[in-house]
Write a protein that holds these residues in place. Structure first.
Motif, PDB file in Angstrom:
ATOM      1  N   SER A   1      -6.534   4.566   5.071  1.00  0.00           N
ATOM      2  CA  SER A   1      -5.234   5.249   5.105  1.00  0.00           C
ATOM      3  C   SER A   1      -5.322   6.673   4.569  1.00  0.00           C
ATOM      4  CB  SER A   1      -4.152   4.442   4.391  1.00  0.00           C
ATOM      5  OG  SER A   1      -4.591   3.798   3.237  1.00  0.00           O
TER       6      SER A   1
ATOM      7  N   LEU B   1      -2.305   8.918   4.638  1.00  0.00           N
ATOM      8  CA  LEU B   1      -1.199   8.624   3.728  1.00  0.00           C
ATOM      9  C   LEU B   1      -1.319   9.333   2.394  1.00  0.00           C
ATOM     10  CD1 LEU B   1      -0.808   4.804   4.395  1.00  0.00           C
ATOM     11  CD2 LEU B   1       0.329   6.712   5.515  1.00  0.00           C
ATOM     12  N   HIS B   2      -2.374  10.085   2.172  1.00  0.00           N
ATOM     13  CA  HIS B   2      -2.540  10.774   0.896  1.00  0.00           C
ATOM     14  C   HIS B   2      -2.077  12.231   0.959  1.00  0.00           C
ATOM     15  CE1 HIS B   2      -4.543   7.407  -0.961  1.00  0.00           C
ATOM     16  NE2 HIS B   2      -5.230   7.265   0.147  1.00  0.00           N
TER      17      HIS B   2
ATOM     18  N   SER C   1       0.826  -1.200   0.000  1.00  0.00           N
ATOM     19  CA  SER C   1       0.000   0.000   0.000  1.00  0.00           C
ATOM     20  C   SER C   1       0.868   1.262   0.000  1.00  0.00           C
ATOM     21  CB  SER C   1      -0.917  -0.007   1.224  1.00  0.00           C
ATOM     22  OG  SER C   1      -1.613   1.197   1.338  1.00  0.00           O
TER      23      SER C   1
ATOM     24  N   LYS D   1       4.800  11.653   0.841  1.00  0.00           N
ATOM     25  CA  LYS D   1       3.486  11.715   1.478  1.00  0.00           C
ATOM     26  C   LYS D   1       3.654  11.346   2.946  1.00  0.00           C
ATOM     27  CE  LYS D   1       1.022  10.713  -2.755  1.00  0.00           C
ATOM     28  NZ  LYS D   1       0.102   9.826  -3.434  1.00  0.00           N
TER      29      LYS D   1
ATOM     30  N   GLU E   1       0.257  15.327   0.903  1.00  0.00           N
ATOM     31  CA  GLU E   1       1.569  15.679   0.331  1.00  0.00           C
ATOM     32  C   GLU E   1       2.363  16.481   1.355  1.00  0.00           C
ATOM     33  OE1 GLU E   1       2.609  15.015  -2.940  1.00  0.00           O
ATOM     34  OE2 GLU E   1       0.767  13.967  -3.462  1.00  0.00           O
TER      35      GLU E   1
ATOM     36  N   LYS F   1       2.403   1.540  -3.480  1.00  0.00           N
ATOM     37  CA  LYS F   1       1.379   1.886  -4.464  1.00  0.00           C
ATOM     38  C   LYS F   1       1.011   3.372  -4.390  1.00  0.00           C
ATOM     39  CE  LYS F   1      -3.411   0.855  -5.346  1.00  0.00           C
ATOM     40  NZ  LYS F   1      -4.564   0.189  -4.793  1.00  0.00           N
ATOM     41  N   ASN F   2       1.013   3.922  -3.183  1.00  0.00           N
ATOM     42  CA  ASN F   2       0.685   5.336  -2.986  1.00  0.00           C
ATOM     43  C   ASN F   2       1.866   6.264  -3.266  1.00  0.00           C
ATOM     44  OD1 ASN F   2      -2.047   5.112  -2.238  1.00  0.00           O
ATOM     45  ND2 ASN F   2      -1.468   4.527  -0.168  1.00  0.00           N
ATOM     46  N   GLU F   3       2.993   5.690  -3.661  1.00  0.00           N
ATOM     47  CA  GLU F   3       4.215   6.463  -3.932  1.00  0.00           C
ATOM     48  C   GLU F   3       4.539   7.379  -2.754  1.00  0.00           C
ATOM     49  OE1 GLU F   3       3.432   8.304  -7.726  1.00  0.00           O
ATOM     50  OE2 GLU F   3       3.623   6.394  -8.766  1.00  0.00           O
ATOM     51  N   THR F   4       4.535   6.788  -1.576  1.00  0.00           N
ATOM     52  CA  THR F   4       4.750   7.516  -0.334  1.00  0.00           C
ATOM     53  C   THR F   4       6.193   7.977  -0.187  1.00  0.00           C
ATOM     54  OG1 THR F   4       2.987   6.242   0.694  1.00  0.00           O
ATOM     55  CG2 THR F   4       4.512   7.337   2.186  1.00  0.00           C
TER      56      THR F   4
END
Length: 186
Positions: free
Chosen positions: A142, A145-146, A53, A175, A148, A56-59
């Protein structure tokens, strides 16, 4: 020991449902460390899902730690989620930053969490009822987690997920991660 107490010590006299619930409570203790959790295939699966996860979210992205900056530690949190009948529903892991190590004025300047007041929510629901609008509930998994990040923050690689040959590198956060002081603001 009184005779009536023997039933509770031995488990005799308990229904099958009571016995199963007691076993669930006893055996579903949450791990307190990565070393404890990694022994279980199911907890490893849950950690893999959390890492998937995050990716995938490019954290974050793997990088060298810039000179003069410090990295923030991370840790795994483990929680057994039970359904309404007391049976294990799922195992939940979360990778969190050790935000308690951050210093105000050095690592962050403000902490702010936007919230909706109950008065506002009641007014919107009343307005929707009066106007005949449909209301939908949305639960964002989550959600934190979005957000920025505007600061340059670096975290260590999580235990058990260090990239071979790059163990000395850190992740630059794009993120938010749970635990950071900046999370509610972003």
């Amino acid at each position: 020991m009184p005779n009536w107490m023997r039933d509770y010590v031995s488990g005799e006299g308990l229904s099958e449902e009571e016995t199963e619930l007691n076993m669930t409570i006893v055996t579903s203790g949450n791990p307190v460390s990565y070393e404890e959790a990694v022994k279980s295939y199911k907890w490893r699966e849950a950690m893999d899902a959390e890492m998937e996860s995050i990716q995938k979210n490019e954290t974050w992205s793997l990088t060298e730690l810039p000179a003069g900056t410090k990295k923030i530690g991370v840790k795994w949190i483990y929680k057994t989620k039970l359904n309404e009948s007391g049976k294990v529903d799922k195992l939940k892991t979360r990778l969190v930053a050790k935000g308690y190590a951050q210093q105000h004025g050095v690592d962050y300047t403000e902490v702010f969490a936007p919230v909706a007041r109950m008065d506002t929510i009641r007014m919107i629901i009343a307005l929707a009822a009066k106007k005949g609008w449909l209301i939908y509930q949305l639960d964002v998994k989550s959600a934190f987690l979005h957000g920025e990040l505007s600061e340059d923050l670096f975290v260590e690689q999580p235990k058990g997920y260090e990239q071979k040959g790059n163990e000395h590198k850190v992740y630059k956060l794009h993120k938010a991660l749970y635990g950071l002081k900046q999370v509610p603001r972003v």
